[in-house]
Structure formats: C-alpha cells, structure tokens
Design a protein around this motif. Structure first.
Motif, PDB file in Angstrom:
ATOM      1  N   ILE A   1       0.520  -1.183   0.166  1.00 22.13           N
ATOM      2  CA  ILE A   1      -0.048  -0.159  -0.096  1.00 22.13           C
ATOM      3  C   ILE A   1       0.985   1.003  -0.603  1.00 22.13           C
ATOM      4  O   ILE A   1       0.659   2.167  -0.871  1.00 22.13           O
ATOM      5  CB  ILE A   1      -1.221  -0.361   0.905  1.00 22.13           C
ATOM      6  N   ILE A   2       2.055   1.446   0.826  1.00 21.91           N
ATOM      7  CA  ILE A   2       2.886   2.126   0.708  1.00 21.91           C
ATOM      8  C   ILE A   2       3.562   2.362  -0.580  1.00 21.91           C
ATOM      9  O   ILE A   2       2.999   4.004  -0.600  1.00 21.91           O
ATOM     10  CB  ILE A   2       3.865   2.288   1.747  1.00 21.91           C
ATOM     11  N   PRO A   3       3.908   2.182  -1.485  1.00 21.68           N
ATOM     12  CA  PRO A   3       4.236   2.480  -3.012  1.00 21.68           C
ATOM     13  C   PRO A   3       2.890   3.452  -4.162  1.00 21.68           C
ATOM     14  O   PRO A   3       2.822   4.214  -4.217  1.00 21.68           O
ATOM     15  CB  PRO A   3       5.090   1.361  -3.690  1.00 21.68           C
ATOM     16  N   ALA A   4       1.678   2.373  -3.578  1.00 18.40           N
ATOM     17  CA  ALA A   4       0.633   3.189  -4.136  1.00 18.40           C
ATOM     18  C   ALA A   4       0.363   4.542  -3.796  1.00 18.40           C
ATOM     19  O   ALA A   4      -0.373   5.245  -4.264  1.00 18.40           O
ATOM     20  CB  ALA A   4      -0.655   2.471  -4.199  1.00 18.40           C
ATOM     21  N   ARG A   5       0.699   4.607  -2.268  1.00 14.12           N
ATOM     22  CA  ARG A   5       0.051   6.562  -1.834  1.00 14.12           C
ATOM     23  C   ARG A   5       1.001   7.012  -1.886  1.00 14.12           C
ATOM     24  O   ARG A   5       0.652   8.110  -1.683  1.00 14.12           O
ATOM     25  CB  ARG A   5      -0.743   5.600  -0.297  1.00 14.12           C
ATOM     26  N   PHE A   6       2.534   6.989  -1.207  1.00 14.69           N
ATOM     27  CA  PHE A   6       2.769   7.564  -0.583  1.00 14.69           C
ATOM     28  C   PHE A   6       4.289   7.841  -2.710  1.00 14.69           C
ATOM     29  O   PHE A   6       5.291   8.402  -2.898  1.00 14.69           O
ATOM     30  CB  PHE A   6       3.813   7.446   0.272  1.00 14.69           C
ATOM     31  N   MET A   7       4.553   6.820  -3.756  1.00 18.81           N
ATOM     32  CA  MET A   7       5.426   6.856  -4.430  1.00 18.81           C
ATOM     33  C   MET A   7       4.847   6.284  -5.776  1.00 18.81           C
ATOM     34  O   MET A   7       5.289   5.677  -6.068  1.00 18.81           O
ATOM     35  CB  MET A   7       6.376   5.632  -4.124  1.00 18.81           C
ATOM     36  N   PRO A   8       3.604   6.792  -6.022  1.00 16.81           N
ATOM     37  CA  PRO A   8       2.623   6.458  -7.136  1.00 16.81           C
ATOM     38  C   PRO A   8       3.232   6.454  -8.748  1.00 16.81           C
ATOM     39  O   PRO A   8       2.949   5.949  -9.228  1.00 16.81           O
ATOM     40  CB  PRO A   8       1.551   7.848  -7.407  1.00 16.81           C
ATOM     41  N   ASP A   9       4.224   7.667  -8.723  1.00 19.25           N
ATOM     42  CA  ASP A   9       4.578   7.755  -9.968  1.00 19.25           C
ATOM     43  C   ASP A   9       6.523   6.512 -10.240  1.00 19.25           C
ATOM     44  O   ASP A   9       7.120   6.099 -11.055  1.00 19.25           O
ATOM     45  CB  ASP A   9       6.236   9.498 -10.746  1.00 19.25           C
ATOM     46  N   GLU A  10       5.896   5.358  -8.775  1.00 20.56           N
ATOM     47  CA  GLU A  10       7.472   4.981  -9.020  1.00 20.56           C
ATOM     48  C   GLU A  10       6.600   3.604  -8.576  1.00 20.56           C
ATOM     49  O   GLU A  10       7.740   2.766  -7.965  1.00 20.56           O
ATOM     50  CB  GLU A  10       9.013   5.301  -8.404  1.00 20.56           C
ATOM     51  N   ARG A  11       5.693   3.669  -7.416  1.00 23.07           N
ATOM     52  CA  ARG A  11       4.864   1.910  -7.804  1.00 23.07           C
ATOM     53  C   ARG A  11       5.902   0.785  -7.943  1.00 23.07           C
ATOM     54  O   ARG A  11       6.203  -0.391  -7.689  1.00 23.07           O
ATOM     55  CB  ARG A  11       3.457   2.487  -7.517  1.00 23.07           C
ATOM     56  N   GLY A  12       5.365   1.250  -9.809  1.00 25.58           N
ATOM     57  CA  GLY A  12       5.821  -0.800 -10.269  1.00 25.58           C
ATOM     58  C   GLY A  12       7.068  -1.099  -9.900  1.00 25.58           C
ATOM     59  O   GLY A  12       7.422  -2.082 -10.030  1.00 25.58           O
ATOM     60  N   LYS A  13       8.341   0.185  -9.559  1.00 21.52           N
ATOM     61  CA  LYS A  13       9.514  -0.139  -9.183  1.00 21.52           C
ATOM     62  C   LYS A  13       9.742  -0.330  -7.739  1.00 21.52           C
ATOM     63  O   LYS A  13      10.119  -1.926  -8.183  1.00 21.52           O
ATOM     64  CB  LYS A  13      10.683   0.920  -9.395  1.00 21.52           C
ATOM     65  N   VAL A  14       8.773   0.129  -7.127  1.00 24.13           N
ATOM     66  CA  VAL A  14       9.035  -0.288  -5.495  1.00 24.13           C
ATOM     67  C   VAL A  14       8.384  -1.918  -5.731  1.00 24.13           C
ATOM     68  O   VAL A  14       8.290  -2.685  -4.493  1.00 24.13           O
ATOM     69  CB  VAL A  14       8.387   0.692  -4.282  1.00 24.13           C
ATOM     70  N   PHE A  15       7.231  -1.816  -5.869  1.00 21.30           N
ATOM     71  CA  PHE A  15       6.431  -3.411  -6.302  1.00 21.30           C
ATOM     72  C   PHE A  15       7.526  -4.547  -6.211  1.00 21.30           C
ATOM     73  O   PHE A  15       7.315  -5.441  -5.867  1.00 21.30           O
ATOM     74  CB  PHE A  15       5.323  -3.354  -6.759  1.00 21.30           C
ATOM     75  N   GLY A  16       7.834  -3.950  -7.603  1.00 15.06           N
ATOM     76  CA  GLY A  16       9.240  -4.991  -8.182  1.00 15.06           C
ATOM     77  C   GLY A  16       9.778  -5.364  -7.254  1.00 15.06           C
ATOM     78  O   GLY A  16      10.687  -6.302  -6.625  1.00 15.06           O
ATOM     79  N   ILE A  17      10.832  -4.499  -6.187  1.00 12.36           N
ATOM     80  CA  ILE A  17      11.766  -5.009  -5.192  1.00 12.36           C
ATOM     81  C   ILE A  17      11.094  -4.961  -4.129  1.00 12.36           C
ATOM     82  O   ILE A  17      11.333  -6.061  -3.710  1.00 12.36           O
ATOM     83  CB  ILE A  17      12.180  -3.398  -4.707  1.00 12.36           C
ATOM     84  N   VAL A  18       9.938  -4.687  -3.784  1.00 16.13           N
ATOM     85  CA  VAL A  18       8.945  -5.432  -2.621  1.00 16.13           C
ATOM     86  C   VAL A  18       8.559  -7.212  -2.884  1.00 16.13           C
ATOM     87  O   VAL A  18       9.016  -8.269  -1.879  1.00 16.13           O
ATOM     88  CB  VAL A  18       7.509  -4.969  -2.089  1.00 16.13           C
TER      89      VAL A  18
END
Length: 465
Positions: free
Chosen positions: A128-145
């Motif tokens: 949820i954190i990437p979707a809420r606070f990092m919307p422009d990089e959410r795909g990248k952060v989802f990949g890392i998670v």
C-alpha cells in the motif's frame, strides 16, 4: 479521494530509505513464516507432540497472518499507516520475545499467533505504501518488494537449518525481535496522515475471518467442522455485504471484472509458485536424498535470481505496463515447470538451474498484478483492494500445499504425462510439474481473454496522445 498529495512529502532520498527499510523488515516477516518449517521436528520432540499438534506452529501462524493481511489493508483506508505499522511491529517483536523463552507448547503457540497478528501489517502495508506515497515509481517499488518476498522465502529454510542446527530452534525468534529497531526510522520517514472518516464493518470482518479460518482448517486438517463453520460464515458475509451500507468489502469492487480477473490470475500464479516451493524439498529428499541445508541450497540460486530480476522487473512494469510483464512471467512459469517435469532425476546442480527459471517469475507476477490492481480500484479503496490481494495469495499457498500434498500420496504412479520425461521412476513429480504448466496456461489465457478489449482501448489512447 486521492492520496497523491501525500506523495509530495517524500523526496527521492526518503523514498529510497523507506523502500530499503520496508524490504529489511519484510525479510524478517517472510523468513519467520518459512524458517520454522525446518524446526518442526525439533519442536515436536522437545514438547512430545503428535504431528497434528505441532503443525499448528505453522497453521496457526498462516491462519492469523492471512486474515490480518486483509484486516490491516481495510484499516489503512482510515487510519495512518505510520500508526498501524508501529503497532504491528511491536506485536510482532513481543510475540517473538515470548517465543524465545516459551516454557511449554501453549505459550509457544500463543507467541506465534501474537507474532502473526503483528507481522501481518508488514506485507499488507508494504504494497500500500508505494501506491499511496510513491505513485510515480510504484511499479519499481512493487518489483523490489516482490523480489524481497521471493528472496526471503528461499533464505528462510537455510537460516532455519543453520541456526536451528548450530544452536536451538528458539534462537530463530531473535531475528524477529530485532525488527523493533525499524520503528523510529519508519516514524521519521513515513508522512503524517490525518485519520479519515469511515466505518469499519466489524461483523463483516468477523464473518470473513471465520470463513477463511474454516477453509484453512479444512484444507490443512480436513476438518468437516471447519468446512461447515467457514461455509456458514461466508453465507452470513454475503448477506452482510448486500444489506449493510458500508460493508467490509465493497461489492462494486468485486463486480469489476478486471479487478476480479487480476485477483484470480494472481491466485493461480502464486499457487504455481508455492506448489513448486512445496514439491521441491520433498522431491529433493526422495530423489536426491538431500538434507535440510542442501535442500535450502537447491532453492537458493532461484531465490537470489528472483531477488535480482524483481528489481529490474519493477522498472519494466513502470515502462511497459503490467500486461506484457505478467504474460512474460507466466511463460517463465510454464518454461520452468516444463524443464523440471522433463529432467527430474538429473544431478541437483542442473535441477537448481531448472528451478531458477520458474523462481524468477514469482516477483514479476506479484509486482505486475499489484501494480495493475492499484490502477483498477479507487484511491480510497486501495487498502482493502491490496488486502484482498494478499489474502488470496496466502490462501493460494495453503491450498496448493494441501492439494499437492494429497497428490504426492500417489507416489506409486509410473505413467508420465510429459512425453519428453527422461524417466518414469519419479513420475509423480514429473506429472505434478506438468500440472503446473497447465495451471499457468489456463490462468494466462483467461487473463488475456478478459483484458483484450481494455488493452486495445489503452493502446488507442496512447496513440491519440
């Protein structure tokens, strides 16, 4: 309601720090779920337990963890993530501290359940954190998670084997206690959020919790009472969802065929991955006579590769979208399963390479489906949308383990489904992986069929811009 304004409170340095910290505590949580697998025999011996009794060390944890992942996702739509994570980590570490000094099995089981109550916040909110606070990089952060989850799932059994073998199984809890160190950093780097207005449907939450508990009890213990309780509670949940003005899960979200299809696709993809992780240790012991640490080493190259490709795959999701990455991931699942099915019996070092191909698909499936889901649900329902995604993924692990465990009882089978299998001495393992190929094929075919018009629409939009 949009959460995008909050994202401006995070600069690039804070995003990187927060992502790294999330991955560290997520590693502790995922490892905590897998490293105790290898300690089960030692726990049973120390407390003189039957297999059906000691299995609750894992079953109880998974049960509470699965329900908690959905509950915290819903709560994140109303309460600040900073507060939920703080409470969750305290509960997680407190359970670990109790488990470290547990004098009997009752205390140990209570400690594991307390751990699960807190630990469920971490994977639920990590998406949820990437979707809420990092919307422009959410795909990248989802990949890392997602790559962290895949890496930690492979690291868990090795850590459990090494620590449990060199010291005592209780020392496994120390890693979880260390997660307390993360709290001050999370509270510093996570943006402040106001408490949002909304109603938490407590009866609906209880109904879905009993539904999931009954289903898991039936899957893991073949409890007819669990099946009856789960079915009854699910019926009450459906009634509640149709009659209450603010139900725990909004029925309009489930009526969205793209959201529902993505959830189902993720379920089958994760089932294939958990099926592989469940079958391989049993196959390694039966076919290659490997010990616990050697089995962990057999999975480790795949876990490492998944950790690396997940980070790059997240960037690809941001650049090219979820659809092509998800399809590529399922092709990797089918390729890896085909290789394992065909070459069961070859030396372990070559089998590790076959496992690696399939393992790399796991973070790509997780990151692409999570990214897709956040674009399909309204911003004010991101929490419960991701929570349901996590719940379904945990259920897929429990269901696939139970189903494949039952199928492994037919070890006497000599008939090969795969015509290219090199030997029928291990036909049961070859056939199970052939089944995973079929499972992945069905999932990606349904996904492609449902999304065909939506993808064309998006392509036309991009051409007109």
């Amino acid at each position: 309601m949009s959460h995008s304004p909050s994202s401006r409170l995070l600069n690039q340095k804070d995003k990187q720090r927060l992502t790294l910290l999330l991955c560290i505590i997520l590693t502790f949580t995922v490892m905590n779920g897998t490293m105790f697998n290898v300690a089960i025999p030692d726990i049973a011996e120390e407390f003189n337990l039957l297999p059906s009794q000691v299995s609750w060390v894992m079953t109880g944890y998974i049960l509470v963890f699965a329900i908690g992942s959905l509950m915290y996702g819903k709560l994140a739509d109303f309460y600040p993530i900073k507060t939920l994570l703080t409470i969750g980590i305290i509960l997680f570490a407190s359970g670990a501290a109790i488990g470290l000094f547990s004098p009997n099995y009752g205390v140990l089981l209570s400690a594991r359940i307390l751990q699960a109550m807190g630990g469920a916040t971490i994977p639920a909110l990590a998406f949820i954190i990437p979707a809420r606070f990092m919307p422009d990089e959410r795909g990248k952060v989802f990949g890392i998670v997602s790559s962290t989850v895949a890496f930690a799932s492979g690291l868990g059994p090795i850590t459990g084997g090494l620590v449990g073998g060199a010291f005592d199984w209780r020392y496994l809890f120390i890693l979880s206690v260390l997660s307390l160190i993360a709290i001050p950093f999370l509270r510093k780097w996570l943006p402040d959020e106001p408490q949002r207005k909304g109603t938490v449907d407590i009866p609906g939450a209880l109904f879905i919790a009993v539904s999931v508990a009954g289903l898991l009890l039936f899957i893991t213990s073949f409890s007819l009472l669990g099946l009856f309780a789960g079915t009854s509670a699910f019926s009450l949940f459906i009634w509640r969802m149709k009659t209450f003005h603010a139900p725990f899960i909004d029925p309009t979200m489930l009526k969205n065929k793209y959201y529902t299809t993505t959830i189902i696709t993720s379920f089958f993809g994760t089932s294939a991955m958990f099926g592989m992780i469940f079958i391989v240790p049993i196959m390694a012991r039966s076919v290659y006579d490997l010990n616990t640490v050697q089995i962990g080493l057999l999975l480790f190259p795949g876990a490492m590769a998944a950790g690396l490709i997940g980070q790059y795959g997240g960037k690809l999701v941001d650049r090219h979208g979820s659809y092509p990455i998800l399809k590529a991931a399922f092709i990797m699942v089918m390729a890896g399963s085909t290789l394992i099915s065909t070459f069961v019996g070859i030396p372990p070092v070559f089998m590790a390479a076959c496992i690696l191909v399939q393992y790399m698909a796991f973070p790509l499936i997780q990151s692409s489906t999570a990214n897709l889901l956040t674009s399909l649900v309204p911003a004010n329902q991101t929490g419960v949308g991701i929570g349901l995604f996590n719940l379904v993924n945990f259920l897929s692990g429990a269901i696939s383990s139970a189903v494949f465990g039952a199928l492994l009882d037919f070890s006497h089978i000599r008939f090969l489904i795969n015509p290219f299998g090199i030997t029928n001495d291990y036909a049961i393992y070859s056939n199970l992986f052939a089944g995973l190929v079929l499972l992945a094929l069905i999932a990606v075919s349904v996904f492609t069929f449902v999304f065909r018009n939506k993808v064309k629409h998006l392509e036309l939009q991009s051409q007109n811009l």
